[in-house]
Write a protein that holds these residues in place. Structure first.
Motif, PDB file in Angstrom:
ATOM      1  N   GLN A   1       0.829  -1.208   0.000  1.00  0.00           N
ATOM      2  CA  GLN A   1       0.000   0.000   0.000  1.00  0.00           C
ATOM      3  C   GLN A   1       0.865   1.261   0.000  1.00  0.00           C
ATOM      4  OE1 GLN A   1      -2.367  -0.974   3.425  1.00  0.00           O
ATOM      5  NE2 GLN A   1      -4.027  -1.817   2.176  1.00  0.00           N
ATOM      6  N   ALA A   2       1.940   1.251   0.783  1.00  0.00           N
ATOM      7  CA  ALA A   2       2.839   2.409   0.818  1.00  0.00           C
ATOM      8  C   ALA A   2       3.507   2.603  -0.538  1.00  0.00           C
ATOM      9  CB  ALA A   2       3.893   2.232   1.916  1.00  0.00           C
ATOM     10  N   TYR A   3       3.902   1.513  -1.171  1.00  0.00           N
ATOM     11  CA  TYR A   3       4.503   1.604  -2.494  1.00  0.00           C
ATOM     12  C   TYR A   3       3.514   2.190  -3.501  1.00  0.00           C
ATOM     13  CZ  TYR A   3       6.135   0.264  -7.103  1.00  0.00           C
ATOM     14  OH  TYR A   3       6.483   0.296  -8.413  1.00  0.00           O
ATOM     15  N   LEU A   4       2.274   1.735  -3.453  1.00  0.00           N
ATOM     16  CA  LEU A   4       1.273   2.257  -4.382  1.00  0.00           C
ATOM     17  C   LEU A   4       1.013   3.741  -4.150  1.00  0.00           C
ATOM     18  CD1 LEU A   4      -1.216  -0.747  -4.494  1.00  0.00           C
ATOM     19  CD2 LEU A   4       0.393  -0.020  -6.276  1.00  0.00           C
ATOM     20  N   ARG A   5       0.985   4.186  -2.874  1.00  0.00           N
ATOM     21  CA  ARG A   5       0.839   5.616  -2.600  1.00  0.00           C
ATOM     22  C   ARG A   5       2.020   6.395  -3.174  1.00  0.00           C
ATOM     23  NH1 ARG A   5      -1.629   3.691   1.955  1.00  0.00           N
ATOM     24  NH2 ARG A   5       0.241   3.596   3.216  1.00  0.00           N
ATOM     25  N   LEU A   6       3.229   5.849  -2.994  1.00  0.00           N
ATOM     26  CA  LEU A   6       4.422   6.488  -3.543  1.00  0.00           C
ATOM     27  C   LEU A   6       4.337   6.548  -5.068  1.00  0.00           C
ATOM     28  CD1 LEU A   6       7.283   7.659  -3.288  1.00  0.00           C
ATOM     29  CD2 LEU A   6       8.137   5.302  -3.245  1.00  0.00           C
TER      30      LEU A   6
ATOM     31  N   VAL B   1       6.313  10.641   2.083  1.00  0.00           N
ATOM     32  CA  VAL B   1       5.775   9.538   1.281  1.00  0.00           C
ATOM     33  C   VAL B   1       6.866   8.511   1.017  1.00  0.00           C
ATOM     34  CG1 VAL B   1       4.696   8.936  -0.928  1.00  0.00           C
ATOM     35  CG2 VAL B   1       4.043  11.043   0.228  1.00  0.00           C
ATOM     36  N   LEU B   2       8.061   8.974   0.677  1.00  0.00           N
ATOM     37  CA  LEU B   2       9.184   8.070   0.457  1.00  0.00           C
ATOM     38  C   LEU B   2       9.584   7.375   1.752  1.00  0.00           C
ATOM     39  CD1 LEU B   2      11.238   6.908  -1.477  1.00  0.00           C
ATOM     40  CD2 LEU B   2      12.648   8.929  -1.105  1.00  0.00           C
ATOM     41  N   ALA B   3       9.621   8.115   2.843  1.00  0.00           N
ATOM     42  CA  ALA B   3       9.986   7.532   4.143  1.00  0.00           C
ATOM     43  C   ALA B   3       8.984   6.467   4.562  1.00  0.00           C
ATOM     44  CB  ALA B   3      10.079   8.627   5.202  1.00  0.00           C
ATOM     45  N   GLU B   4       7.699   6.717   4.307  1.00  0.00           N
ATOM     46  CA  GLU B   4       6.668   5.733   4.651  1.00  0.00           C
ATOM     47  C   GLU B   4       6.907   4.423   3.902  1.00  0.00           C
ATOM     48  OE1 GLU B   4       1.836   5.126   4.371  1.00  0.00           O
ATOM     49  OE2 GLU B   4       2.821   6.517   3.007  1.00  0.00           O
ATOM     50  N   ALA B   5       7.216   4.520   2.616  1.00  0.00           N
ATOM     51  CA  ALA B   5       7.459   3.318   1.823  1.00  0.00           C
ATOM     52  C   ALA B   5       8.709   2.588   2.308  1.00  0.00           C
ATOM     53  CB  ALA B   5       7.590   3.681   0.351  1.00  0.00           C
ATOM     54  N   GLU B   6       9.767   3.319   2.583  1.00  0.00           N
ATOM     55  CA  GLU B   6      11.003   2.697   3.063  1.00  0.00           C
ATOM     56  C   GLU B   6      10.793   1.995   4.400  1.00  0.00           C
ATOM     57  OE1 GLU B   6      13.862   5.856   3.071  1.00  0.00           O
ATOM     58  OE2 GLU B   6      14.290   5.619   0.941  1.00  0.00           O
ATOM     59  N   THR B   7      10.075   2.641   5.319  1.00  0.00           N
ATOM     60  CA  THR B   7       9.800   2.044   6.628  1.00  0.00           C
ATOM     61  C   THR B   7       8.956   0.788   6.490  1.00  0.00           C
ATOM     62  OG1 THR B   7       9.958   4.192   7.717  1.00  0.00           O
ATOM     63  CG2 THR B   7       8.755   2.467   8.890  1.00  0.00           C
ATOM     64  N   ALA B   8       7.919   0.864   5.652  1.00  0.00           N
ATOM     65  CA  ALA B   8       7.042  -0.289   5.464  1.00  0.00           C
ATOM     66  C   ALA B   8       7.797  -1.468   4.864  1.00  0.00           C
ATOM     67  CB  ALA B   8       5.856   0.097   4.584  1.00  0.00           C
TER      68      ALA B   8
END
Length: 76
Positions: free
Chosen positions: A15-20, A44-51
């Motif tokens: 989901q984080a990747y799709l938002r990114l 947005v990038l930080a969220e994807a990296e953390t996830a």
């Protein structure tokens, strides 16, 4: 088509990747020619990296994209 059962962390990573992905697409589609380049919000990038890290997928792109393609198959 096989059904993928993702863990909560894997689903969050997808989901984080799709938002990114949607944010980056919007950034590239947005500014007219000659305008300053669009900026992707660092959050947005930080969220994807953390996830990805929490799902154990950081550095394992092949596995991540396998999960992504099973969970969100391309449409023709």
């Amino acid at each position: 088509m096989p059904t993928a059962v993702l863990t909560d962390h894997e689903r969050t990573a997808v989901q984080a990747y799709l938002r990114l992905l949607h944010t980056v697409r919007a950034a590239f589609d947005g500014p007219p020619e000659g305008a300053p380049p669009a900026v992707v919000p660092p959050g947005v990038l930080a969220e994807a990296e953390t996830a990805l890290a929490e799902a154990g997928l950081a550095g394992n792109e092949a596995e991540f994209f396998r999960l992504l393609s099973e969970w969100c198959p391309p449409t023709a």
